[in-house]
Design a protein around this motif. Sequence first.
Motif, PDB file in Angstrom:
ATOM      1  N   GLU A   1      37.211  40.439  45.222  1.00  0.00           N
ATOM      2  CA  GLU A   1      37.121  42.021  44.891  1.00  0.00           C
ATOM      3  C   GLU A   1      38.200  42.699  45.753  1.00  0.00           C
ATOM      4  O   GLU A   1      38.564  42.360  47.079  1.00  0.00           O
ATOM      5  CB  GLU A   1      35.748  42.483  45.581  1.00  0.00           C
TER       6      GLU A   1
ATOM      7  N   GLN B   1      37.419  48.457  38.450  1.00  0.00           N
ATOM      8  CA  GLN B   1      35.919  48.929  38.748  1.00  0.00           C
ATOM      9  C   GLN B   1      36.259  50.516  39.224  1.00  0.00           C
ATOM     10  O   GLN B   1      37.030  50.908  40.210  1.00  0.00           O
ATOM     11  CB  GLN B   1      35.517  48.244  40.044  1.00  0.00           C
TER      12      GLN B   1
ATOM     13  N   LYS C   1      39.491  48.271  30.754  1.00  0.00           N
ATOM     14  CA  LYS C   1      38.751  47.709  31.990  1.00  0.00           C
ATOM     15  C   LYS C   1      39.230  46.412  32.282  1.00  0.00           C
ATOM     16  O   LYS C   1      39.134  46.190  33.620  1.00  0.00           O
ATOM     17  CB  LYS C   1      37.332  47.701  31.773  1.00  0.00           C
TER      18      LYS C   1
END
Length: 171
Positions: free
Chosen positions: A106, A82, A27
Amino acid sequence: MENLKTNVADALQGEDQRLGVVEVRPKELECDVVRFQNNKEKWVAFVGLLDGRPYEIFTGLQDDDEGIVLPKTVTKGKIIKQVSDDGTKRYDFQFENKRGYKTTVEGLSEKFNPEYWNYAKLISGVLRYGMPIEHVVKLVGSLDLRDESINTWKIGVVRALKKYTNDPDEE
């Protein structure tokens, strides 16, 4: 015949383990930030590291309007994968600012030119499957790309990856 399939599968699995191939991306990956010029524009490369070895690379324009703006002091961080409820994926970059607070940028893929993103995705695939970094540098350096801008981008990617070779100054 079934024994042959099992032996081949075992051999391939052993090869993957010997080369350090990780099929499932963690992750979070530690990341180095490398800045470079592409046709007089400021660019940034995010080199995701697995056990200190380049595992993936993201590149893009450093720009207020269309790219990413980072403080010049940022040289390390994390790339975080994500996955949304509908299965779509995105990659975020997170770093710690001077005060110790985490700042997250992001959606790296949304901020970068799709053509460069696709080349970087291809290079990341080569890195993930354990090609020695010196060979990756030679492969990328030997690409014959038609557009001048993407050729200067290629040179920046080579520079970013060379720092992980035994001789980072070697051309």
